[in-house]
Design a protein around this motif. Sequence first.
Motif, short mmCIF file in Angstrom:
data_model
loop_
_atom_site.label_atom_id
_atom_site.label_comp_id
_atom_site.label_asym_id
_atom_site.label_seq_id
_atom_site.Cartn_x
_atom_site.Cartn_y
_atom_site.Cartn_z
N MET A 64 0.93 -1.13 0.12
CA MET A 64 -0.46 0.22 -0.15
C MET A 64 1.18 1.12 0.20
SD MET A 64 -2.88 1.00 3.02
CE MET A 64 -4.20 0.07 2.63
N ASP A 65 0.12 2.27 -0.72
CA ASP A 65 0.89 3.31 -0.71
C ASP A 65 1.39 4.18 0.64
OD1 ASP A 65 1.89 5.97 -1.59
OD2 ASP A 65 0.30 6.39 -2.84
N LYS A 66 2.66 4.25 1.05
CA LYS A 66 2.89 4.91 1.91
C LYS A 66 1.85 6.41 2.23
CE LYS A 66 6.85 6.05 1.50
NZ LYS A 66 8.62 6.67 2.39
N VAL A 67 2.09 6.97 1.92
CA VAL A 67 0.60 7.94 2.09
C VAL A 67 -0.88 7.94 2.33
CG1 VAL A 67 -0.16 10.30 0.60
CG2 VAL A 67 2.39 9.64 0.09
N LYS A 68 -1.07 6.91 1.13
CA LYS A 68 -2.31 6.39 2.26
C LYS A 68 -2.42 5.31 3.44
CE LYS A 68 -4.41 6.51 -2.72
NZ LYS A 68 -4.42 6.28 -3.92
N GLU A 69 -1.21 5.09 3.92
CA GLU A 69 -1.24 3.44 5.21
C GLU A 69 -0.98 4.44 5.98
OE1 GLU A 69 0.69 2.10 7.79
OE2 GLU A 69 2.03 2.86 5.92
N LEU A 70 -0.16 6.17 6.29
CA LEU A 70 0.18 6.55 6.61
C LEU A 70 -0.75 7.39 8.62
CD1 LEU A 70 2.18 8.39 9.55
CD2 LEU A 70 2.55 9.72 7.64
N PRO A 71 -2.19 7.48 7.55
CA PRO A 71 -3.35 7.99 8.38
C PRO A 71 -4.12 6.76 9.15
CG PRO A 71 -3.46 9.36 5.98
CD PRO A 71 -1.92 7.87 6.35
N LEU A 72 -4.24 5.68 8.32
CA LEU A 72 -4.46 4.65 9.07
C LEU A 72 -3.52 4.07 9.86
CD1 LEU A 72 -5.22 2.30 5.32
CD2 LEU A 72 -7.20 4.03 6.55
N ARG A 102 -10.62 5.40 5.92
CA ARG A 102 -11.45 5.94 4.50
C ARG A 102 -12.55 6.53 4.87
NH1 ARG A 102 -8.24 1.35 3.46
NH2 ARG A 102 -6.56 1.96 2.30
N THR A 103 -13.39 6.07 5.83
CA THR A 103 -14.94 6.90 6.05
C THR A 103 -15.07 7.87 6.06
OG1 THR A 103 -14.94 6.38 8.23
CG2 THR A 103 -15.51 4.98 6.90
N TYR A 104 -13.56 9.01 6.60
CA TYR A 104 -13.11 10.50 6.54
C TYR A 104 -13.42 11.07 5.75
CZ TYR A 104 -13.80 9.24 12.10
OH TYR A 104 -13.26 8.73 13.21
N LYS A 105 -14.42 11.81 5.27
CA LYS A 105 -14.05 13.02 4.11
C LYS A 105 -13.03 13.85 3.98
CE LYS A 105 -17.88 15.42 3.31
NZ LYS A 105 -18.63 16.50 3.14
N GLY A 106 -12.43 13.75 5.56
CA GLY A 106 -10.78 14.46 5.90
C GLY A 106 -9.74 13.28 6.12
N VAL A 149 -4.97 13.05 2.62
CA VAL A 149 -4.22 12.01 2.01
C VAL A 149 -3.50 12.92 0.55
CG1 VAL A 149 -3.71 9.95 -0.10
CG2 VAL A 149 -4.79 10.02 2.31
N THR A 150 -4.46 13.28 0.47
CA THR A 150 -4.16 14.06 -1.16
C THR A 150 -3.28 15.37 -0.84
OG1 THR A 150 -6.47 14.22 -2.34
CG2 THR A 150 -5.49 15.93 -3.20
N ASP A 155 -12.79 19.38 7.30
CA ASP A 155 -12.76 17.79 7.10
C ASP A 155 -11.22 17.30 8.47
OD1 ASP A 155 -15.20 18.03 6.95
OD2 ASP A 155 -15.42 17.74 4.89
N ILE A 156 -10.24 18.64 8.22
CA ILE A 156 -9.09 17.65 8.16
C ILE A 156 -8.49 18.56 9.89
CG2 ILE A 156 -6.56 18.03 7.82
CD1 ILE A 156 -6.42 18.92 4.98
N ARG A 157 -9.59 18.78 9.83
CA ARG A 157 -8.90 19.12 11.81
C ARG A 157 -9.95 18.58 12.32
NH1 ARG A 157 -10.43 24.60 10.73
NH2 ARG A 157 -12.75 24.02 11.06
N THR A 158 -10.95 18.12 11.85
CA THR A 158 -11.51 16.70 12.53
C THR A 158 -11.03 15.69 12.69
OG1 THR A 158 -14.33 17.98 11.26
CG2 THR A 158 -13.85 15.74 12.34
N VAL A 159 -10.50 15.13 11.66
CA VAL A 159 -9.95 14.51 11.36
C VAL A 159 -8.15 13.82 12.77
CG1 VAL A 159 -10.54 12.61 9.59
CG2 VAL A 159 -8.20 14.45 9.73
#
Length: 107
Positions: free
Chosen positions: A1-9, A15-19, A24-25, A62-66
């Motif tokens: 899996m891509d490091k950028v996508k895995e780090l928040p997990l 992934r259920t959060y819009k944030g 990731v983007t 939404d980023i502040r929420t996460v």
Amino acid sequence: MDKVKELPLRLGIHRTYKGYHFLVTTLELATESEHNLLFLSKTIFPLVAKKYNTTVYCVERDIRTVVQNCWNSPCREILLEMAPYPLTKAPTVSEFIDVLYWILKSE
């Protein structure tokens, strides 16, 4: 899996959060050019907002929420261990992105 996508997990941001998608983007754009980190609200957030057909305000909110969800969960300990400097309170959106950016750059 891509490091950028895995780090928040790893930090409990699912992934259920819009944030999650906005974060990731944002991290992908930041890793393209470190200069983008200096002006998140003027450089990266408008691009993210355009991609997801929303506003800059919604992206930041939404980023502040996460960030708050991460801080108020058991995953806070993971964030504290990863951070290159001590965090005594919940990081701002800019600080959070900065911490994640440097984690990605160091891995």
